[in-house]
Design an enzyme around this catalytic site. Sequence first.
Site, PDB file in Angstrom:
ATOM      1  N   ASP A 297     -44.788  -6.415  32.134  1.00 56.99           N
ATOM      2  CA  ASP A 297     -44.434  -6.914  33.603  1.00 56.99           C
ATOM      3  C   ASP A 297     -45.351  -6.721  34.316  1.00 56.99           C
ATOM      4  O   ASP A 297     -45.749  -7.670  35.338  1.00 56.99           O
ATOM      5  CB  ASP A 297     -42.903  -6.295  33.675  1.00 56.99           C
ATOM      6  CG  ASP A 297     -41.904  -7.144  33.117  1.00 56.99           C
ATOM      7  OD1 ASP A 297     -42.121  -8.251  32.549  1.00 56.99           O
ATOM      8  OD2 ASP A 297     -40.814  -6.303  32.999  1.00 56.99           O
TER       9      ASP A 297
ATOM     10  N   LYS B  83     -34.275  -2.163  29.325  1.00 61.91           N
ATOM     11  CA  LYS B  83     -35.828  -1.674  29.614  1.00 61.91           C
ATOM     12  C   LYS B  83     -35.850  -0.044  29.697  1.00 61.91           C
ATOM     13  O   LYS B  83     -36.828   0.569  29.492  1.00 61.91           O
ATOM     14  CB  LYS B  83     -36.219  -2.424  30.770  1.00 61.91           C
ATOM     15  CG  LYS B  83     -36.444  -3.926  30.578  1.00 61.91           C
ATOM     16  CD  LYS B  83     -37.258  -4.624  31.705  1.00 61.91           C
ATOM     17  CE  LYS B  83     -37.335  -6.001  31.536  1.00 61.91           C
ATOM     18  NZ  LYS B  83     -37.984  -6.717  32.744  1.00 61.91           N
TER      19      LYS B  83
END
Length: 279
Positions: free
Chosen positions: A109, A72
Amino acid sequence: MTAPATETRHAAVLGSPIAHSLSPVLHRAAYAELGLADWEYGRHEVTEEALPGFLAELDASWLGLSLTMPLKRAVIPLLDEVSDTARAVEAVNTVVWTADRRRVGHNTDVPGLVAALRERGVTGVPHAAVLGAGATAGSAVAALARVGVAEVTAYVRSDARAEEMRGWGERLGVPVHTEPWRRAAEALTAPLVIATTPAGATDELAEAVPERPGTLFDVLYEPWPTPLAAAWTKRDGVLLGGLDLLVHQAVLQVELMTGRSPAPLAAMRAAGQRALAGR
């Protein structure tokens, strides 16, 4: 983001380890529901070191990637553009290609966490606790700021992580106080607790769940329930799990990658539930 009309469109989830990922189940369920027969979604074991080479080999049929740990943050220098949300929390979990093959990074997210909390009516909480300090913890702080939490306490294992969490709070507009992990049991008295730690990390806290707990959002979905989640349920606390986050963030990924909206939340959730039940 348009591939040639006769060519299969490709998307996939990348990470290491990756064999446990439910992302293929969710995305394929969305494709089936949307009638996207020319889309395929795969799963690839890719380490941080291998990521640049993997990206370089993708042809024009590739339109989207989902990223999990440890990629990420590692992907950010490899992108042409990064969304404001992803930049703020230094975490990209979604990559899409533009028509001219520019790589654009997003973070679903954060809005996924917000959507999951709002779905359960969790908004306007005065104080929340975050367990952990990785990429998902940063996304949690951003989500908490969006749902109106006034103050966050993060329980972390190192001074470096504590400093990072305080920095995220400054950038995101919500005060973040930090405490050492040895005091993590204190977090459970907060009206909202978000556990962002790896499997096993919070097991020791199960015995510390208070008599009348608030809301716990445990971002794990396997193994499930975690000992902490099980103890929370026994005390009649409100519980959200990793599948809630996974489904809501995947809905946004599908929309970004395919250009089709809305993505079929109910079908994706049902597919995820069936897959977990079969494990």
